[in-house]
Design an enzyme around this catalytic site. Structure first.
Site, PDB file in Angstrom:
ATOM      1  N   SER D  22      36.040  73.505  27.563  1.00 52.11           N
ATOM      2  CA  SER D  22      34.933  72.582  28.582  1.00 52.11           C
ATOM      3  C   SER D  22      35.496  72.398  29.859  1.00 52.11           C
ATOM      4  O   SER D  22      34.958  71.873  30.537  1.00 52.11           O
ATOM      5  CB  SER D  22      34.164  71.545  27.875  1.00 52.11           C
ATOM      6  OG  SER D  22      35.311  70.596  27.557  1.00 52.11           O
ATOM      7  N   ASN D 109      35.733  61.193  21.205  1.00 51.06           N
ATOM      8  CA  ASN D 109      34.232  61.033  21.217  1.00 51.06           C
ATOM      9  C   ASN D 109      34.052  59.706  21.945  1.00 51.06           C
ATOM     10  O   ASN D 109      32.743  59.781  22.850  1.00 51.06           O
ATOM     11  CB  ASN D 109      33.922  60.617  19.788  1.00 51.06           C
ATOM     12  CG  ASN D 109      33.999  62.013  18.842  1.00 51.06           C
ATOM     13  OD1 ASN D 109      34.389  63.060  19.284  1.00 51.06           O
ATOM     14  ND2 ASN D 109      33.618  61.830  17.542  1.00 51.06           N
ATOM     15  N   THR D 154      -8.459  66.928  49.817  1.00 55.52           N
ATOM     16  CA  THR D 154      -8.570  67.165  48.316  1.00 55.52           C
ATOM     17  C   THR D 154      -8.694  68.294  47.912  1.00 55.52           C
ATOM     18  O   THR D 154      -9.640  68.762  48.570  1.00 55.52           O
ATOM     19  CB  THR D 154      -9.293  65.893  47.415  1.00 55.52           C
ATOM     20  OG1 THR D 154     -10.526  66.066  47.914  1.00 55.52           O
ATOM     21  CG2 THR D 154      -8.882  64.382  47.794  1.00 55.52           C
ATOM     22  N   HIS D 155      -8.243  69.140  46.962  1.00 50.07           N
ATOM     23  CA  HIS D 155      -8.490  70.413  46.748  1.00 50.07           C
ATOM     24  C   HIS D 155      -8.269  71.157  47.774  1.00 50.07           C
ATOM     25  O   HIS D 155      -9.061  72.262  47.839  1.00 50.07           O
ATOM     26  CB  HIS D 155      -9.908  70.546  46.118  1.00 50.07           C
ATOM     27  CG  HIS D 155     -10.379  69.528  45.124  1.00 50.07           C
ATOM     28  ND1 HIS D 155     -10.356  69.905  43.666  1.00 50.07           N
ATOM     29  CD2 HIS D 155     -10.905  68.227  45.154  1.00 50.07           C
ATOM     30  CE1 HIS D 155     -10.757  68.749  42.955  1.00 50.07           C
ATOM     31  NE2 HIS D 155     -11.082  67.795  43.824  1.00 50.07           N
ATOM     32  N   SER D 276      13.987  86.872  58.369  1.00 47.35           N
ATOM     33  CA  SER D 276      13.977  88.004  57.458  1.00 47.35           C
ATOM     34  C   SER D 276      14.850  89.286  57.981  1.00 47.35           C
ATOM     35  O   SER D 276      15.201  89.360  58.944  1.00 47.35           O
ATOM     36  CB  SER D 276      12.510  88.430  57.546  1.00 47.35           C
ATOM     37  OG  SER D 276      12.363  89.998  56.964  1.00 47.35           O
ATOM     38  N   LYS D 282       9.702  86.839  61.674  1.00 44.64           N
ATOM     39  CA  LYS D 282       9.658  85.754  60.771  1.00 44.64           C
ATOM     40  C   LYS D 282      10.464  84.636  60.838  1.00 44.64           C
ATOM     41  O   LYS D 282      11.702  84.853  61.447  1.00 44.64           O
ATOM     42  CB  LYS D 282       9.936  86.301  59.364  1.00 44.64           C
ATOM     43  CG  LYS D 282       8.929  87.588  58.916  1.00 44.64           C
ATOM     44  CD  LYS D 282       7.550  86.888  58.776  1.00 44.64           C
ATOM     45  CE  LYS D 282       7.303  85.917  57.735  1.00 44.64           C
ATOM     46  NZ  LYS D 282       7.578  86.256  56.513  1.00 44.64           N
ATOM     47  N   ASN D 284      10.766  81.298  58.306  1.00 38.29           N
ATOM     48  CA  ASN D 284      10.235  80.987  57.185  1.00 38.29           C
ATOM     49  C   ASN D 284      10.946  79.495  56.591  1.00 38.29           C
ATOM     50  O   ASN D 284      11.891  79.158  56.986  1.00 38.29           O
ATOM     51  CB  ASN D 284      10.599  81.981  56.009  1.00 38.29           C
ATOM     52  CG  ASN D 284      10.403  83.184  56.283  1.00 38.29           C
ATOM     53  OD1 ASN D 284       9.196  83.467  56.928  1.00 38.29           O
ATOM     54  ND2 ASN D 284      11.058  84.309  56.121  1.00 38.29           N
ATOM     55  N   GLU D 289      10.799  75.571  50.214  1.00 38.85           N
ATOM     56  CA  GLU D 289      10.458  76.389  49.282  1.00 38.85           C
ATOM     57  C   GLU D 289      11.769  76.394  48.283  1.00 38.85           C
ATOM     58  O   GLU D 289      11.334  76.287  46.932  1.00 38.85           O
ATOM     59  CB  GLU D 289      10.303  77.910  49.680  1.00 38.85           C
ATOM     60  CG  GLU D 289       9.156  78.397  50.732  1.00 38.85           C
ATOM     61  CD  GLU D 289       9.304  79.672  51.226  1.00 38.85           C
ATOM     62  OE1 GLU D 289       9.848  80.695  51.007  1.00 38.85           O
ATOM     63  OE2 GLU D 289       9.114  79.674  52.692  1.00 38.85           O
ATOM     64  N   TYR D 316      28.603  62.730  15.533  1.00 40.48           N
ATOM     65  CA  TYR D 316      28.948  63.483  16.533  1.00 40.48           C
ATOM     66  C   TYR D 316      29.065  65.020  16.021  1.00 40.48           C
ATOM     67  O   TYR D 316      29.552  65.423  14.905  1.00 40.48           O
ATOM     68  CB  TYR D 316      30.306  63.290  17.208  1.00 40.48           C
ATOM     69  CG  TYR D 316      30.483  64.358  18.240  1.00 40.48           C
ATOM     70  CD1 TYR D 316      30.213  63.807  19.654  1.00 40.48           C
ATOM     71  CD2 TYR D 316      31.377  65.323  18.237  1.00 40.48           C
ATOM     72  CE1 TYR D 316      30.360  64.739  20.734  1.00 40.48           C
ATOM     73  CE2 TYR D 316      31.549  65.998  19.337  1.00 40.48           C
ATOM     74  CZ  TYR D 316      31.095  65.668  20.504  1.00 40.48           C
ATOM     75  OH  TYR D 316      31.305  66.710  21.552  1.00 40.48           O
ATOM     76  N   GLN D 321      28.368  68.691  23.447  1.00 40.30           N
ATOM     77  CA  GLN D 321      29.310  69.230  24.665  1.00 40.30           C
ATOM     78  C   GLN D 321      28.198  69.863  25.517  1.00 40.30           C
ATOM     79  O   GLN D 321      28.521  69.621  26.602  1.00 40.30           O
ATOM     80  CB  GLN D 321      30.195  70.117  24.020  1.00 40.30           C
ATOM     81  CG  GLN D 321      31.206  70.339  25.339  1.00 40.30           C
ATOM     82  CD  GLN D 321      32.326  71.191  24.712  1.00 40.30           C
ATOM     83  OE1 GLN D 321      33.244  70.848  23.937  1.00 40.30           O
ATOM     84  NE2 GLN D 321      32.447  72.433  24.947  1.00 40.30           N
ATOM     85  N   LYS D 324      26.789  68.141  29.462  1.00 40.28           N
ATOM     86  CA  LYS D 324      27.267  68.045  30.861  1.00 40.28           C
ATOM     87  C   LYS D 324      26.795  69.141  31.807  1.00 40.28           C
ATOM     88  O   LYS D 324      26.709  68.591  32.993  1.00 40.28           O
ATOM     89  CB  LYS D 324      28.861  68.013  30.878  1.00 40.28           C
ATOM     90  CG  LYS D 324      29.498  66.578  30.462  1.00 40.28           C
ATOM     91  CD  LYS D 324      30.891  66.629  30.409  1.00 40.28           C
ATOM     92  CE  LYS D 324      31.090  67.308  28.962  1.00 40.28           C
ATOM     93  NZ  LYS D 324      30.630  66.666  27.570  1.00 40.28           N
TER      94      LYS D 324
END
Lengths: 456, 456, 456, 456
Positions: D22, D109, D154-155, D276, D282, D284, D289, D316, D321, D324
């Site tokens: 790890s 541990n 709204t909507h 782009s 473009k 963007n 996003e 344990y 493990q 993380k």
């Protein structure tokens, strides 16, 4: 008193019964349960556990129960912990001792998963019929809307022109893959577990090939442990539901945006809209919003049952009882949203003039770059040249379409009179006749392909 | 300076570049990217965008880049936002203007999803090879351990005897279905997007059939919007990964329990165990625990990308860039845990004597009930009778196997001398020769079936 | 006809009503809805929208509806799309025009989230009471089982001795943190949205401080957009449910393993076990398995609604209607599993002799290493020496506890007569009197601390 | 050779090491690991395990390792399975035998979860600083944009007017709750596990109060089993990350829509946009996003680790493990998207004229209904009347704002000259001065409140 409590000295706690009882959920399996039991009775007859008379009584009794169910006459009682025990109780009440023989060699472990597999096969088939209906509506729209030009978006920025038909067809073809997934899910379910007993196989030499044939299963499960323990077909079904729900959420998103006043590309029919309790003017595309929202639910059902199943050892633990609620819910939701979306698309009005109203001339920029490429400028350089022209247009607030040749020549000597054609809207569409493109002949080719797919 | 910033007046912020840059993740697609570009150059040659000389230079340059990659000589720079732009930069550095022509008619939108589809096909095939290796180990164990009797569990209570071979085979057959899922996922990926441009189709009449053939795709995408927008094949791949990870987590759970001192059914090889930093005596089945734990990760990758994709409108938004990390991670994890589990099973020691040591005679209870059924007692009644006998045995602390006939007769007159055979362990196994059952001949039949499946 | 369809020319489709209708789900909010409406009527009275007579009629009418609800006399009709509209309809039927004034200045947007916040506060409080009951049972067991020694496990390998009380207390303290989460979730819900209108604030100067006081909210939402749009308190509540469900699944896992014949550490009461439909001898810890399985469901509800909420823009979309089913289901499940687990623990039998029967002497290995440390050997070296002794014991099949001093001295000269004490079971417990350890006085200290926490 | 392999006769397999290792993930805990070890050395000194000289050597050695880490001089080797073993190895290499004494009484541990808790506390604090920065930018915008009128949706249908400031403030107040969640997550992490050993408590009477004080923990864990086993603070942290990521995804969605040509409400700065590779025009909003897409990832990390943790028994198992990677990834993503969103909002241009350009007069419909209410018409009836007027306007293509009094009177006699004021845009805003509403004085009140919250 339970059917299994011979060894118990004390009754279940009421709350234990509440958490353990699954009848409210699994009662919808009654048809499958009875069909399965009729087949099982046939197998017991064949191997001599039932006499012909007992077999006849059982089959008759089960059919009467099913008949009462269809007539709404069936009554369950608190004692019934699940649909299997309820049917067995009803049968014994109706026909006596012969009924008490039905569960011979069978366990609820193999029985329940047989019922669920039958149910999944049935509903997947039903969903695919609904998808087909949707595709037919899309094909119809593709044919109707063939002259409508739509700005195509990436990043919600106008990018390139497409035909609206091309857009409808994109969903039609995507749905074809979702159908494939339900076919695969039904195939994954298409294996008979019955005869596996609780885990080691039935204690009687029942003919499982006969059972499979009677119940319409393509395969007999090859291993009883696997037959009782496995729920991967449920994960696959839940995943298929999640997949199509996500697809539909994406098109719903587009169409919610298109329904806004600012876009006004479409208007939903009143029948598929709702109003506001407070604001009298509101007409909201709630149908599309619910379709979008349901995707989360289908994702949750998948993630939830996946988590439930994770780390559950063999062969059977009661954790597996948690399979049915997410499964039934996801299948219900998919049936609902397929139906609703089909109707929404079938009844909406297209505002072609709105789509055409605000076309951004910059959508022709790629075509201009391609033009320079045909004049032998490397594309990467052409991209930069056109980028500069775009920057110029923005700075000067002028349109790419109205740039004069001399203005263009300041950016590249390669521009010539033939650029005029490139700067017309229709050219951009015609230009895309590559296979799968939005050019008219390509779209007609797609329509023909779609007709073949849908057997029309 | 970016390759696309012709219209920009200001450079990207450094943090924007950090969040936008995907090179660290997508650089593993370099082979697919270059293969795709070579095919694309061929298509551009065919439709006259490239001269033979330019085409030759491009192909040669791309092969040199790939060669340097294999030799570990490739160096990326901060300027490279993704593998596509990095390769294009390297190419232009190597061969000049011809390189700047490569991106003609192509967009990163169709390019990246072509790369990912190629990659998914490749790795799904690789995973299925690993699954096959695992199945071979299981088949081998099924043949080796054919005489070992294992208590079969439901609810972690001893339920009925099974052969250990039957257990190994249950996993072998379950894995066969998981292979099927990766075949389906690879099929879902097996459609060429290249030639779809950014959304509307390439502006040049490239031969997409040629591209598909060069790149080994079974299908050409029928619609450019769908080709660029769709990521359902990734959902399906992530779902396939989640499905097998859940399956393996369940068998890992069993084998962790079997490794406990209390069960002692198996002992893992030292090579697949670890010790404790504090407790010198510990030998822990960490390999199995990690396999079990990884299922959560695969579920998370699926649920996470599903949530990302939900509600993302057409045709392309940058949200979709988030597809690769969960995809690559899940595929990596499946390769890893298939390999590890194969080795764990191949090298573990079976403690047949421990399995046999503590068999609970009550595991014969169903057989006793079945015995009464053969004497014509209805099963439900037989179940109750045997339940009473079990209760008696518990109360009197006696074994079901050592009940005398006269004791048994107190519970039912139907007991006779032939009950003695029923109360022997081996009879219970022999009794389960139904198709798919744990009886010896059934298990041999399964082994034969498995050999056919695995082409052995 | 809907209450909002003034501008519509066409009725909703039946299927649209099916997908849109939320009454089946939200009718459980009736108490909160009516309480909220009574407070709202008070606010309208204050700002002059209602006369005292109208106000009196409304309050009286609402109370009568609630009364009928408690008496089971309330009947909903198809026309009712949700609980808010149903109550308004019933009110108008009862009191006429005054009822039609109730919705003044209010929107379902602020109304529904007011109801849900009231509900969440109520149920979180109820759940914390159930957790407290559970903790009391655990405290009781900790006091009762104070002399029972349990092998403590890591990796399901016997690791070190602990007191069983220590184990029960570990869950008690963990539950304390889960209570804290429900307190936080209730605090997150403790903000009044009412008065926010549909998004911009009510059009009348209602006294929102008065509303908050009437309804028992600690805070008035500071911003109407945020008030209507936010559902983060639902995510937090779902997360709290998932958190405790995971905790309980982990202890359930242990206790399922402990219920196996091989461990036999505990036996569940008959009232919390179930039998098998096929195998008469079976007594299964289904209650624990269901508790474990329900965690998946709670995880799914969380992941699902999180996915639904993701990317839903402001201020309100119908997607948000999907909040209630996962919320109600998770809260229901937590109430159920807390109650069941409390009873399971309260009624189970501890088999102290089984726990003590099979203690692995290697559990003393760390103590032996610690012994060497006290003789000034570095721990890392001591760990290796004891590792070697363990290897020797395994090879020679001898017990660490019966190693002679001379044998031990072959591994290290530091061993002396005082090692004998270290090799006794009780010493290992006594040795752990560090704060939080399993030593007897530490455990008594924990019990005292727990009593304080639980106010006992 | 591993530090724990005294009892092993065979080395780990290479693939086992790959899955088990790890270090690549946990090496980021090096500061926390060393800080924890320095405190531990202090505790060992106090209870006599270490001499002052040994303690001095250890502390000095650890500080040198940390120093080398900061200087980028640290080299790990294949042998290092995790950061704990790596640091111990480096220490022993530096200072010899004294280093081998450091791990006395400690287990990985309790060590690892100490490190992770320290890390979570640190990063939660950091994130809250980033949120505060974001809130300050929002406050600034709220003050700057105080005169800008925005159609509230709204909507995605224009619903009612709001001030743009009101919108910015909605996010500011929502973020305040997210900060609260990170405070709670940090509190959940704020408990010292060190001294719990592998599960039973350290074998030496270390002063855990001292350790807590040295390391800045508010509490000492009351029970060693719970200390080692519990990961609920990680679930809570992951949930906090998911919660804020969902919040930001929703505002990102709005602003992506606002960036479209059709809305044109805002324009992102070039520094936070991208272009782009194919389409030169473009620009963007990729930053937004990506922010939206990252929410899926945070949901996946939560759902995934929840699934991993589900059903993992005490005390344990190596499954833990897997905590993380999702934890670190979610925390990293939140830091990134908070930073990016702050800058995006700080640098974007508001297009007030676009917001005002297309205001839908129907947004005044609720105000008209409220007007009728003030004339004593019941709201429900007023809603219907205005609905009819709206229908009329649509049919006649006329604006609500230009309806003459006589036209209005055809719908209700209650209309009078004072309706003219109601039909002005600014009135609608002024009308919403209820607490939390969008009225000017309400917004100024909110700004004052925000200043107090942010200590400005």
């Amino acid at each position: 008193m339970k059917m299994w409590d011979g060894r118990f000295t004390k009754a279940s706690d009421k709350i234990m019964e509440a958490i353990n009882n699954s009848l409210a959920v699994d009662k919808r399996l009654i048809e499958e349960d009875i069909t399965g039991s009729i087949a099982w009775a046939g197998a017991l007859l064949q191997c001599g556990v039932l006499t012909a008379a007992e077999h006849g009584a059982i089959v008759d009794g089960l059919k009467r129960i099913l008949d009462e169910h269809f007539k709404g006459l069936l009554r369950f009682i608190d004692f019934d912990e699940d649909i299997h025990m309820a049917v067995e109780r009803l049968l014994i009440e109706k026909i006596g001792d012969a009924g008490a023989k039905l569960h011979t060699g069978r366990s609820r472990n193999d029985q329940v998963v047989t019922d669920v597999r039958l149910y999944v096969k049935k509903i997947c088939g039903h969903i695919n019929q609904l998808i087909l209906d949707f595709q037919r509506v899309l094909l119809n729209r593709a044919q109707t809307d063939i002259t409508v030009i739509l700005p195509g978006y990436t990043h919600l920025q106008q990018a390139q022109l497409v035909l609206l038909s091309h857009y409808w067809l994109s969903l039609l073809f995507a749905l074809e893959r979702e159908k494939q997934r339900f076919i695969h899910a039904a195939q994954a379910a298409d294996m008979l577990p019955l005869g596996s007993g609780s885990l080691a196989g039935a204690g009687f030499l029942v003919d499982r090939g006969y059972l499979a044939k009677e119940l319409g299963f393509a395969l007999v499960s090859p291993n009883s442990i696997d037959a009782v323990a496995s729920r991967d077909f449920i994960i696959e079904t839940l995943s298929s539901c999640a997949s199509i729900s996500i697809l539909l959420s994406r098109y719903a998103e587009d169409m919610i945006i298109w329904s806004s006043k600012e876009f006004s590309f479409i208007e939903l029919d009143d029948a598929w809209s709702t109003g506001s309790s407070m604001m009298p003017q509101k007409k909201n595309p709630d149908s599309l919003e619910l379709i979008r929202g349901k995707a989360g639910r289908c994702i949750g059902n998948l993630a939830g049952f996946a988590a439930t199943l994770k780390g559950v050892g063999l062969v059977y633990y009661k954790d597996l009882q948690e399979d049915k609620e997410p499964l039934f819910d996801s299948l219900d939701q998919i049936e609902l949203i397929c139906t609703v979306f089909t109707q929404v698309v079938a009844t909406l009005s297209v505002r072609a003039e709105s789509m055409r109203r605000d076309l951004d001339p910059f959508m022709l920029a790629t075509d201009v770059a391609d033009y320079l490429v045909t004049k032998n400028m490397p594309f990467r350089q052409a991209h930069k040249v056109v980028g500069k022209i775009v920057g110029y247009c923005i700075e000067k607030s002028c349109s790419l379409q109205t740039m004069s040749l001399s203005q263009l020549k300041e950016f590249s000597e390669l521009f010539d009179n033939d650029i005029a054609v490139v700067l017309q809207w229709d050219t951009a569409i015609l230009h895309r006749d590559v296979e799968g493109g939005t050019g008219g002949s390509s779209v007609l080719h797609q329509i023909a392909l779609a007709k073949t797919l849908l057997n029309q």
